[in-house]
Design an enzyme around this catalytic site. Structure first.
Site, PDB file in Angstrom:
ATOM      1  N   GLY A  33     -38.497 -36.264 -13.235  1.00 52.13           N
ATOM      2  CA  GLY A  33     -39.489 -37.260 -12.824  1.00 52.13           C
ATOM      3  C   GLY A  33     -40.787 -37.082 -13.574  1.00 52.13           C
ATOM      4  N   ASN A  34     -41.814 -37.778 -13.115  1.00 60.15           N
ATOM      5  CA  ASN A  34     -43.142 -37.648 -13.718  1.00 60.15           C
ATOM      6  C   ASN A  34     -44.191 -37.733 -12.608  1.00 60.15           C
ATOM      7  OD1 ASN A  34     -44.137 -40.545 -13.495  1.00 60.15           O
ATOM      8  ND2 ASN A  34     -42.214 -40.842 -14.611  1.00 60.15           N
ATOM      9  N   ARG A  35     -45.445 -37.542 -12.986  1.00 59.33           N
ATOM     10  CA  ARG A  35     -46.503 -37.393 -11.982  1.00 59.33           C
ATOM     11  C   ARG A  35     -47.133 -38.701 -11.528  1.00 59.33           C
ATOM     12  NH1 ARG A  35     -50.609 -34.128 -14.354  1.00 59.33           N
ATOM     13  NH2 ARG A  35     -51.704 -34.623 -12.442  1.00 59.33           N
ATOM     14  N   SER A  36     -46.600 -39.857 -11.939  1.00 57.67           N
ATOM     15  CA  SER A  36     -47.205 -41.119 -11.501  1.00 57.67           C
ATOM     16  C   SER A  36     -47.067 -41.290  -9.989  1.00 57.67           C
ATOM     17  CB  SER A  36     -46.536 -42.293 -12.221  1.00 57.67           C
ATOM     18  OG  SER A  36     -47.072 -43.503 -11.722  1.00 57.67           O
ATOM     19  N   ALA A 100     -44.553 -45.733 -14.665  1.00 56.66           N
ATOM     20  CA  ALA A 100     -44.238 -44.723 -15.676  1.00 56.66           C
ATOM     21  C   ALA A 100     -42.715 -44.612 -15.725  1.00 56.66           C
ATOM     22  CB  ALA A 100     -44.879 -43.392 -15.324  1.00 56.66           C
TER      23      ALA A 100
END
Ligand code: CTP
Ligand code: CA
Length: 232
Positions: A33-36, A100
């Site tokens: 995943g990502n931090r958005s 994102a």
């Protein structure tokens, strides 16, 4: 910006916003995943609603509450987001790609939990590219649909940051591009944001810094100016 949302300058318009960050599964219990957080996309959906638009939010793993008064389509992976946005973009006046989207996903998804193997001291993951959804929308005929992309960049130099954004706008065929500096402490998951809004040819149309809601209104000011014709 007193009165920005009292303007109802998006009345009769259909606005689609993608928000959050996609998650690409590795196995039944893990993902990349990502931090958005989805905060800027949710603020855009709320602000567009307040200005009179009919809003659909394509929501990828939001860490914030759903906006009220908007249609919500929950998605998780890039593939799900792609299918949802392609469907919703039909007949939309504006598509804002604030999400994102993962550039890569695991080449294979294990049906069972990946276990450590005795004697191994590492694990190599094979990733494959995800489709570029914004570029697909931008390179397909999209007359009557204003396409707004985002660019997340860690570039510290302002001039180079704008140049990177201009290159993305061009490469993806977006009509507008919101350049966002991100980093360990900037952009993602915060309540404030700082953006540069680019238009045709990479021209700087506006800059905005402040709460994600005030940045959303600044973006929608530019969007409203670029909408052609009368709402149907
Ligand atoms: N985007 C997309 N599909 C992808 C990746 C990104 O639609 N597979 C969209 C994002 O929603 C955003 C824009 O493209 O509106 C730019 O995303 P960004 O990650 O900044 O740019 P990339 O083109 O992926 O380039 P890179 O990450 O290599 O800088
Ligand atoms: Ca990317």
């Amino acid at each position: 910006r007193v009165g920005a949302s009292a303007r109802r300058d998006l009345a009769g318009r259909r606005v689609v916003v993608t928000a959050g960050g996609t998650r690409e599964p590795l196995d039944p219990v893990r993902f990349l995943g990502n931090r958005s957080s989805g905060k800027q996309g949710v603020a855009l959906a709320e602000a567009a609603r307040a200005r009179g638009a009919e809003v659909t939010l394509i929501a990828a793993n939001l860490e914030v509450a759903d906006p009220v008064g908007c249609g919500i389509r929950p998605v998780s992976t890039a593939a799900e987001l792609q299918a949802a946005v392609i469907e919703e973009a039909l007949g939309a006046d504006v598509v804002v790609m604030a999400a994102a989207v993962a550039d890569y996903r695991p080449a294979t998804v294990s049906e069972s939990k990946i276990k450590k193997q005795p004697g191994e001291d590492g694990l190599t993951l094979e990733l494959v590219r995800n489709p570029d959804i914004l570029a697909e929308l931008g390179h397909a005929p999209h007359d009557g649909t204003l396409l707004v992309g985002f660019a997340a960049e860690t570039e510290p130099d302002d001039e180079r940051l704008v140049a990177l954004g201009a290159a993305k706008l061009e490469a993806k065929g977006a009509d507008l591009l919101v350049v966002n500096r991100v980093g360990w402490t900037e952009g993602f998951a915060r309540d404030e944001n700082r953006v540069v809004i680019l238009g045709a040819g990479g021209a700087v149309l506006d800059r905005s810094a402040g709460s994600k809601m005030s940045v959303a209104d600044a973006i929608l000011d530019v969007v409203a100016r670029h909408l052609g014709g009368e709402p149907d």
